[in-house]
Motif scaffolding. Structure first.
Motif, PDB file in Angstrom:
ATOM      1  N   SER A 242       0.836  -1.199   0.000  1.00 13.83           N
ATOM      2  CA  SER A 242       0.000   0.000   0.000  1.00 13.83           C
ATOM      3  C   SER A 242       0.868   1.245   0.000  1.00 13.83           C
ATOM      4  O   SER A 242       1.921   1.279   0.619  1.00 13.83           O
ATOM      5  CB  SER A 242      -0.899  -0.002   1.242  1.00 13.83           C
ATOM      6  N   ARG A 243       0.418   2.265  -0.709  1.00 12.73           N
ATOM      7  CA  ARG A 243       1.171   3.527  -0.719  1.00 12.73           C
ATOM      8  C   ARG A 243       0.834   4.405   0.489  1.00 12.73           C
ATOM      9  O   ARG A 243       1.524   5.370   0.771  1.00 12.73           O
ATOM     10  CB  ARG A 243       0.889   4.314  -2.014  1.00 12.73           C
ATOM     11  N   THR A 244      -0.258   4.046   1.191  1.00 13.55           N
ATOM     12  CA  THR A 244      -0.697   4.890   2.314  1.00 13.55           C
ATOM     13  C   THR A 244      -0.356   4.305   3.673  1.00 13.55           C
ATOM     14  O   THR A 244      -0.294   5.041   4.661  1.00 13.55           O
ATOM     15  CB  THR A 244      -2.218   5.101   2.258  1.00 13.55           C
ATOM     16  N   ALA A 249      -1.553  -0.253   9.287  1.00 16.53           N
ATOM     17  CA  ALA A 249      -2.033   0.534  10.428  1.00 16.53           C
ATOM     18  C   ALA A 249      -3.290  -0.092  11.031  1.00 16.53           C
ATOM     19  O   ALA A 249      -3.465  -0.109  12.256  1.00 16.53           O
ATOM     20  CB  ALA A 249      -2.307   1.976  10.010  1.00 16.53           C
ATOM     21  N   ASN A 250      -4.165  -0.647  10.177  1.00 22.07           N
ATOM     22  CA  ASN A 250      -5.368  -1.315  10.677  1.00 22.07           C
ATOM     23  C   ASN A 250      -5.023  -2.534  11.525  1.00 22.07           C
ATOM     24  O   ASN A 250      -5.632  -2.775  12.577  1.00 22.07           O
ATOM     25  CB  ASN A 250      -6.264  -1.735   9.508  1.00 22.07           C
ATOM     26  N   ALA A 251      -4.043  -3.331  11.067  1.00 21.76           N
ATOM     27  CA  ALA A 251      -3.627  -4.511  11.829  1.00 21.76           C
ATOM     28  C   ALA A 251      -3.020  -4.096  13.167  1.00 21.76           C
ATOM     29  O   ALA A 251      -3.270  -4.721  14.205  1.00 21.76           O
ATOM     30  CB  ALA A 251      -2.624  -5.338  11.022  1.00 21.76           C
ATOM     31  N   ILE A 252      -2.213  -3.038  13.148  1.00 19.52           N
ATOM     32  CA  ILE A 252      -1.598  -2.530  14.381  1.00 19.52           C
ATOM     33  C   ILE A 252      -2.663  -2.035  15.347  1.00 19.52           C
ATOM     34  O   ILE A 252      -2.686  -2.392  16.536  1.00 19.52           O
ATOM     35  CB  ILE A 252      -0.600  -1.395  14.069  1.00 19.52           C
ATOM     36  N   THR A 253      -3.575  -1.208  14.851  1.00 18.09           N
ATOM     37  CA  THR A 253      -4.616  -0.621  15.698  1.00 18.09           C
ATOM     38  C   THR A 253      -5.513  -1.690  16.310  1.00 18.09           C
ATOM     39  O   THR A 253      -5.866  -1.635  17.492  1.00 18.09           O
ATOM     40  CB  THR A 253      -5.462   0.373  14.878  1.00 18.09           C
ATOM     41  N   ASP A 277       9.538   0.116   3.079  1.00 16.24           N
ATOM     42  CA  ASP A 277       9.982   0.932   4.211  1.00 16.24           C
ATOM     43  C   ASP A 277       9.214   2.248   4.292  1.00 16.24           C
ATOM     44  O   ASP A 277       8.880   2.728   5.384  1.00 16.24           O
ATOM     45  CB  ASP A 277      11.485   1.192   4.117  1.00 16.24           C
ATOM     46  N   GLU A 278       8.906   2.817   3.133  1.00 22.11           N
ATOM     47  CA  GLU A 278       8.107   4.039   3.100  1.00 22.11           C
ATOM     48  C   GLU A 278       6.711   3.769   3.667  1.00 22.11           C
ATOM     49  O   GLU A 278       6.188   4.548   4.477  1.00 22.11           O
ATOM     50  CB  GLU A 278       8.011   4.546   1.656  1.00 22.11           C
ATOM     51  N   MET A 279       6.111   2.658   3.244  1.00 23.20           N
ATOM     52  CA  MET A 279       4.780   2.299   3.727  1.00 23.20           C
ATOM     53  C   MET A 279       4.780   2.070   5.230  1.00 23.20           C
ATOM     54  O   MET A 279       3.873   2.523   5.945  1.00 23.20           O
ATOM     55  CB  MET A 279       4.291   1.040   2.997  1.00 23.20           C
ATOM     56  N   VAL A 336      13.045   7.808   4.753  1.00 21.09           N
ATOM     57  CA  VAL A 336      11.595   7.670   4.555  1.00 21.09           C
ATOM     58  C   VAL A 336      10.931   8.995   4.890  1.00 21.09           C
ATOM     59  O   VAL A 336      11.481   9.810   5.634  1.00 21.09           O
ATOM     60  CB  VAL A 336      11.003   6.531   5.417  1.00 21.09           C
ATOM     61  N   SER A 337       9.733   9.190   4.347  1.00 16.48           N
ATOM     62  CA  SER A 337       9.103  10.518   4.446  1.00 16.48           C
ATOM     63  C   SER A 337       8.533  10.813   5.820  1.00 16.48           C
ATOM     64  O   SER A 337       8.480  11.976   6.243  1.00 16.48           O
ATOM     65  CB  SER A 337       7.988  10.643   3.394  1.00 16.48           C
ATOM     66  N   GLU A 338       8.086   9.770   6.523  1.00 17.05           N
ATOM     67  CA  GLU A 338       7.519   9.977   7.860  1.00 17.05           C
ATOM     68  C   GLU A 338       8.573   9.707   8.922  1.00 17.05           C
ATOM     69  O   GLU A 338       9.395   8.794   8.785  1.00 17.05           O
ATOM     70  CB  GLU A 338       6.317   9.049   8.070  1.00 17.05           C
ATOM     71  N   GLN A 339       8.535  10.483   9.974  1.00 17.65           N
ATOM     72  CA  GLN A 339       9.536  10.348  11.031  1.00 17.65           C
ATOM     73  C   GLN A 339       9.193   9.182  11.958  1.00 17.65           C
ATOM     74  O   GLN A 339       8.081   9.110  12.497  1.00 17.65           O
ATOM     75  CB  GLN A 339       9.622  11.641  11.849  1.00 17.65           C
TER      76      GLN A 339
END
Length: 373
Positions: A242-244, A249-253, A277-279, A336-339
């Protein structure tokens, strides 16, 4: 509801034949990645075949089974060796997790093609140990052995069994190597997870086994327990993540909502491909865990496919037990773009819970949480 403890563990990889041996090598910063075979194009983490044969003979794995099946048998034997768990009892189940199993048999026409079926391998392994319950087989790309742990925990908490042995394993074959090469997903250098100059993954092979139980008297790792886990599928693409990051995130949450615990450490999938890694960085931020220390262990073991989740879970259990945050080997510059709070060198860190996450082909994602609480 019953707590699920760890009664035994084993890792077989290029770094050793026990969990302790593997963890000690990682702690020393040793990587199992080496250049191998035809033109030495890619660094790969292979099990030393001669040592493996010696261990099979020493531990009397003489059955007429494949290399993959011997790998599973040897790992399971070591994991259960100091426990009271016995697959001959009705209250015990075996789960085998793999991405490709005996797929190497496809490379030679008419050679044991009947043995390529994954359920046949699971049956042979179960028969070796005299298992009274039919072994369960889970194959779901690179989340296979995390999903197997999640399944085991649910069965144990539902009191279907008292003990569940989970073994995840995969071997490098020409089929696997050519597949990743066709994707242009392999690096010509040792992988560099989350680095700005990462250019692909390094393949690895190995096996990991966890003996999970509701019997607290059997607990190791200072009584750490497997609290909860979940999976999801974002259906993004047959091979691209997934690009987003919303699927992971759903599995984590979902895992955190069940556990009601915020993890104090994260063992990421961290394959060192541009998209994965970006995802993952996006997923960790979507789950609001960007302050939690994160590492990837692929620089030590390579990507061991269906075995990755369980091997990296065991190493992180050892690290939690020894109060160590293990480095992300190969990382140099943030890319990666997110910290995220990436662990770049091995250091002392007292943490009491961790989250293991992974994603794989077909849009699959999985997460599992272990805790001392």
């Amino acid at each position: 509801m019953n707590k699920v403890f760890i009664a035994g563990s084993n890792i077989i990889s290029s770094l050793g034949f026990t969990s302790k041996e593997n963890f000690n090598n990682v702690l020393k910063g040793n990587s199992g990645l080496r250049y191998h075979s035809e033109g030495e194009i890619h660094p790969i983490s292979y099990i030393n075949r001669s040592f493996f044969k010696e261990h099979c003979l020493k531990n009397k794995v003489e059955a007429k089974v494949s290399l993959f099946e011997k790998l599973c048998i040897l790992s399971i034997k070591d994991a259960v060796s100091k426990t009271i768990v016995d697959l001959k009892e009705e209250n015990c189940l075996l789960i085998i997790a793999t991405t490709k199993g005996n797929v190497g048999f496809l490379e030679k026409a008419n050679e044991r093609t009947q043995d390529i079926h994954l359920w046949e391998s699971a049956k042979k392994i179960g028969d070796y140990f005299g298992a009274v319950n039919r072994p369960m087989l889970i194959s779901n790309a690179c989340v296979s052995s995390i999903l197997a742990q999640v399944t085991a925990v649910r069965l144990l908490k539902a009191e279907k069994y008292k003990h569940v042995i989970v073994c995840g394993a995969d071997l490098i074959s020409e089929f696997v190597l050519s597949g990743f090469t066709s994707f242009k997903a392999l690096s010509n250098n040792s992988c560099r997870p989350f680095d700005k100059n990462r250019d692909g993954l390094s393949l690895g092979e190995g096996a990991g086994t966890l003996v999970l139980t509701t019997d607290s008297t059997q607990a190791i790792f200072n009584g750490a327990s497997c609290v909860a886990g979940a999976s999801s599928n974002d259906a993004n693409h047959i091979s691209g993540p997934s690009r987003t990051g919303d699927g992971l995130a759903n599995a984590i949450t979902s895992t955190l909502n069940q556990a009601q615990i915020k993890p104090e450490f994260i063992s990421a999938h961290g394959t060192a491909t541009m998209y994965n890694d970006e995802m993952e960085s996006k997923a960790i931020n979507l789950a609001q865990l960007n302050d939690v220390p994160v590492n990837s262990l692929k620089g030590f073991f390579g990507h061991t496919l269906g075995a990755a989740g369980i091997i990296e879970t065991i190493i992180t259990l050892c690290a939690m037990n020894e109060s160590k945050a293990l480095e992300t080997k190969g990382f140099v510059d943030y890319g990666v773009s997110e910290q995220i709070n990436l662990v770049t060198r091995t250091e002392d860190l007292n943490f009491n819970s961790f989250l293991k996450i992974a994603s794989g082909f077909g849009g699959c994602n999985a997460a599992i949480l272990y805790s001392k609480y």
